[in-house]
Scaffold this active site. Sequence first.
Site, short mmCIF file in Angstrom:
data_model
loop_
_atom_site.label_atom_id
_atom_site.label_comp_id
_atom_site.label_asym_id
_atom_site.label_seq_id
_atom_site.Cartn_x
_atom_site.Cartn_y
_atom_site.Cartn_z
N CYS A 146 -4.44 6.26 2.42
CA CYS A 146 -5.46 6.72 1.46
C CYS A 146 -6.75 5.92 1.63
CB CYS A 146 -4.96 6.57 0.02
SG CYS A 146 -3.49 7.54 -0.36
N CYS B 89 -1.86 2.75 -1.33
CA CYS B 89 -1.62 3.59 -0.16
C CYS B 89 -2.60 3.25 0.97
CB CYS B 89 -1.75 5.05 -0.58
SG CYS B 89 -1.82 6.24 0.76
#
Length: 111
Positions: free
Chosen positions: A41, A38
């Site tokens: 993230c 991600c």
Amino acid sequence: MSTPKTTDVPVHIESSDQLDELIADSAVVLVDYHADWCGPCKMLEPTVKEIAEETDAVVAKVDIDELQELAREQGIRSVPTLQFYAGGEQVKEVIGVQSKADLVDIIEAAA
């Protein structure tokens, strides 16, 4: 496994029991649901580390790929998802990259 009440580094969660214990034993907890693949993230990771260092909140990191069942139980549909707990109860959830100031404000309001 005993988890510290406060820590200056994020705690890597390895089981739902560990997360439950951390939430029950800590005044304020920020749970960061994330994944290695991600991009957002990864953008949020330095902010989460700074929050662990600079606030009294315990920061827990949950890899949704390692703990798929826990992520499902929590209804995590997008990453990053940040959940905030105070006194053992969830008080807020935010999805996506957030500013450090906004996250600290949520922690301070929960404390």
